[in-house]
Design a protein around this motif. Structure first.
Motif, PDB file in Angstrom:
ATOM      1  N   PRO A 229       6.525 -20.096  -3.694  1.00  0.00           N
ATOM      2  CA  PRO A 229       7.639 -19.191  -3.994  1.00  0.00           C
ATOM      3  C   PRO A 229       7.437 -17.826  -3.340  1.00  0.00           C
ATOM      4  O   PRO A 229       6.313 -17.333  -3.256  1.00  0.00           O
ATOM      5  N   LYS A 230       8.515 -17.229  -2.912  1.00  0.00           N
ATOM      6  CA  LYS A 230       8.446 -15.910  -2.270  1.00  0.00           C
ATOM      7  C   LYS A 230       8.854 -14.781  -3.213  1.00  0.00           C
ATOM      8  O   LYS A 230       8.513 -13.627  -2.977  1.00  0.00           O
ATOM      9  N   THR A 231       9.622 -15.116  -4.242  1.00  0.00           N
ATOM     10  CA  THR A 231      10.094 -14.104  -5.188  1.00  0.00           C
ATOM     11  C   THR A 231       9.741 -14.524  -6.605  1.00  0.00           C
ATOM     12  O   THR A 231       9.413 -15.687  -6.876  1.00  0.00           O
ATOM     13  N   PHE A 232       9.850 -13.579  -7.522  1.00  0.00           N
ATOM     14  CA  PHE A 232       9.550 -13.845  -8.925  1.00  0.00           C
ATOM     15  C   PHE A 232      10.512 -14.889  -9.494  1.00  0.00           C
ATOM     16  O   PHE A 232      10.103 -15.784 -10.237  1.00  0.00           O
TER      17      PHE A 232
ATOM     18  N   ASN B 126       2.358  -5.402 -12.915  1.00  0.00           N
ATOM     19  CA  ASN B 126       2.596  -3.961 -12.843  1.00  0.00           C
ATOM     20  C   ASN B 126       2.761  -3.473 -11.414  1.00  0.00           C
ATOM     21  O   ASN B 126       3.711  -2.760 -11.091  1.00  0.00           O
ATOM     22  N   PHE B 127       1.825  -3.867 -10.511  1.00  0.00           N
ATOM     23  CA  PHE B 127       2.003  -3.328  -9.159  1.00  0.00           C
ATOM     24  C   PHE B 127       3.119  -4.023  -8.397  1.00  0.00           C
ATOM     25  O   PHE B 127       3.641  -3.470  -7.428  1.00  0.00           O
ATOM     26  N   ARG B 128       3.540  -5.216  -8.813  1.00  0.00           N
ATOM     27  CA  ARG B 128       4.722  -5.816  -8.210  1.00  0.00           C
ATOM     28  C   ARG B 128       6.005  -5.182  -8.749  1.00  0.00           C
ATOM     29  O   ARG B 128       6.996  -5.049  -8.039  1.00  0.00           O
ATOM     30  N   THR B 129       6.002  -4.771 -10.020  1.00  0.00           N
ATOM     31  CA  THR B 129       7.180  -4.173 -10.640  1.00  0.00           C
ATOM     32  C   THR B 129       7.318  -2.696 -10.292  1.00  0.00           C
ATOM     33  O   THR B 129       8.415  -2.207 -10.010  1.00  0.00           O
TER      34      THR B 129
ATOM     35  N   PHE C 248       0.843 -13.321  -5.585  1.00  0.00           N
ATOM     36  CA  PHE C 248       1.843 -13.207  -6.639  1.00  0.00           C
ATOM     37  C   PHE C 248       3.133 -12.718  -5.992  1.00  0.00           C
ATOM     38  O   PHE C 248       3.133 -11.741  -5.256  1.00  0.00           O
ATOM     39  N   PRO C 249       4.252 -13.396  -6.252  1.00  0.00           N
ATOM     40  CA  PRO C 249       5.471 -13.111  -5.478  1.00  0.00           C
ATOM     41  C   PRO C 249       6.074 -11.733  -5.720  1.00  0.00           C
ATOM     42  O   PRO C 249       5.761 -11.046  -6.693  1.00  0.00           O
ATOM     43  N   GLU C 250       6.953 -11.392  -4.827  1.00  0.00           N
ATOM     44  CA  GLU C 250       7.661 -10.117  -4.878  1.00  0.00           C
ATOM     45  C   GLU C 250       8.548 -10.036  -6.110  1.00  0.00           C
ATOM     46  O   GLU C 250       9.232 -10.991  -6.474  1.00  0.00           O
TER      47      GLU C 250
ATOM     48  N   PHE D  55       8.456  -2.662  -2.986  1.00  0.00           N
ATOM     49  CA  PHE D  55       6.997  -2.762  -3.012  1.00  0.00           C
ATOM     50  C   PHE D  55       6.505  -4.052  -2.360  1.00  0.00           C
ATOM     51  O   PHE D  55       5.366  -4.120  -1.900  1.00  0.00           O
ATOM     52  N   GLY D  56       7.345  -5.057  -2.325  1.00  0.00           N
ATOM     53  CA  GLY D  56       6.973  -6.309  -1.694  1.00  0.00           C
ATOM     54  C   GLY D  56       5.690  -6.876  -2.265  1.00  0.00           C
ATOM     55  O   GLY D  56       5.484  -6.898  -3.475  1.00  0.00           O
ATOM     56  N   THR D  57       4.809  -7.295  -1.385  1.00  0.00           N
ATOM     57  CA  THR D  57       3.501  -7.819  -1.797  1.00  0.00           C
ATOM     58  C   THR D  57       2.388  -7.052  -1.072  1.00  0.00           C
ATOM     59  O   THR D  57       1.380  -7.620  -0.667  1.00  0.00           O
TER      60      THR D  57
END
Length: 430
Positions: A175-178, A214-217, A299-301, A306-308
């Protein structure tokens, strides 16, 4: 081919308790400096304080240091302490008679002792060895004053790990996204699998899930600031992290709080679980005889802004004592430890971690290690795992207990965040 077995990993809850003592946040009677280096050092000898106490890493670091002695012509004495004891005693050790160079960790733990004046600034040395490392690794080796105090040695990334054969059997795609991750997990459940293997009885594994969310959000800068106690734990940004987490919970393995991470990882190995958020070094132990079947993805975007660009990859390495008796010899040792030769010598013992140096010849790496290298190399920012990136009292009590409460009662997140915020205010006000 018979693979070397991975080095044993210290349980992080034990490590957190040890660091509480080391930083003076928990009282431990009878602490004594565990080093003897400064008292007996001279210009022809270097002393090395080591927490590589288990048999495999102890032999591996000894082989590395033998290489240094042969190259430099200097003598070297190794002062090895049990891993946990080393961490319990390090505060007194560094204030007493420390060895010239000592083993430690990047992130908050490095910055803590640098800020206390118990480490030597090696910024000028970084001017010579800095091209061995990425900008993100330099950032992870830098104190609050903008100076460098740490030499990276090896690391291991955290990501979503899975069995290639299981995914091939079911036709799963990364998967590329959440949203795609949620959809994949839902499909796994429909196929009769546990979507997200989870074991939290050890206390620390789900701290890594918080980091990723957290860092993805909210991005790296907010994550760093939050870990430093500079943000509001009851604010909208932190609430958004837990709202995203609630979307993941239906994919979790039942009774995560009653299961060790090792047991959860065994489900991935057996093909009954689809994926697991964990470190390569941890799950690699479980896949030791099937390492070629282990793969992972970032962990997906969640937020495209912020992307990944941030990854979690704890870095172990070395520091130069402020009280080093042989500063010149210690600097020479640090320079040697930054080399591909030294790092690859050590990694003969551990096929699940990667050398920190970007100049390492990857020809001897297995497929997992080669992918780990690219994963870390392409990162804009590297985090060290929550217990290394924040105050140990906050990680060991507020966050661990708060996350466990959230997993038990996710609909009471407001109460959980209020409790974390109250403890953060108390701890970071000191």
């Amino acid at each position: 081919m018979v693979r070397p077995r991975p080095m044993p990993t210290l349980d992080r809850r034990t490590a957190l308790k040890a660091l509480l003592a080391a930083t003076g946040l928990a009282a431990t009677p009878g602490l004594a400096a565990c080093g003897s280096g400064a008292a007996g050092s001279d210009a022809k000898s270097v002393t090395f304080g080591s927490n590589y106490s288990d048999a495999v890493p102890r032999q591996a670091i000894a082989a590395v240091l033998d290489g240094f002695k042969a190259k430099s012509g200097l003598g070297l004495s190794i002062n090895t302490k049990d891993h946990e004891t080393f961490q319990q005693q390090i505060n007194n050790y560094l204030q007493g008679h420390p060895d010239d160079v000592y083993t430690w960790f990047a992130g908050y733990r490095m910055r803590f002792f640098a800020a206390k004046g118990l480490a030597t600034d090696i910024s000028d040395l970084w001017g010579q060895l800095g091209d061995n490392y990425t900008a993100a690794q330099r950032e992870a080796s830098t104190g609050d004053d903008g100076k460098q105090y740490f030499v990276p040695f090896y690391s291991y990334p955290w990501a979503l790990f899975y069995s290639k054969s299981t995914w091939s059997k079911h036709g799963y795609q990364v998967p590329k996204t959440f949203d795609e991750l949620i959809a994949l997990g839902t499909r796994m459940r429909a196929d009769g699998l546990v979507a997200l293997a989870a074991g939290q009885s050890n206390g620390w594994p789900q701290l890594g899930t918080f980091d990723q969310l957290n860092f993805r959000t909210n991005g790296y800068e907010f994550h760093k600031s939050l870990m430093a106690g500079k943000e509001d734990w009851k604010g909208a940004k932190v609430r958004a992290v837990f709202d995203n987490w609630k979307r993941l919970l239906p994919l979790y393995q039942d009774n995560a709080l009653g299961r060790k991470w090792e047991e959860a990882a065994q489900g991935v190995l057996a093909g009954t679980s689809g994926m697991m958020l964990i470190g390569s070094q941890q799950i690699g132990q479980q896949f030791a005889k099937k390492l070629d079947d282990l793969d992972f993805f970032a962990f997906p975007e969640i937020d495209p802004s912020f992307g990944t660009d941030t990854v979690e990859a704890p870095i172990d390495g070395f520091m130069l004592s402020r009280k080093a008796a042989n500063l010149d010899g210690g600097r020479k040792l640090l320079a040697y430890l930054s080399t591909p030769e030294a790092q690859l010598t050590y990694l003969k013992s551990d096929p699940t971690s990667i050398a920190a140096s970007s100049k390492v010849d990857e020809g001897g790496y297995n497929e997992l290690q080669r992918k780990c290298v690219e994963f870390v190399r392409n990162a804009k920012h590297i985090t060290q795992f929550l217990d290394r990136d924040t105050d140990p009292g906050f990680a060991g009590d507020a966050m661990t207990n708060g996350i466990n409460s959230f997993l038990q009662k996710p609909n009471e997140v407001d109460s959980v965040l209020s409790g974390i915020a109250e403890q953060a205010k108390s701890i970071f006000a000191k």
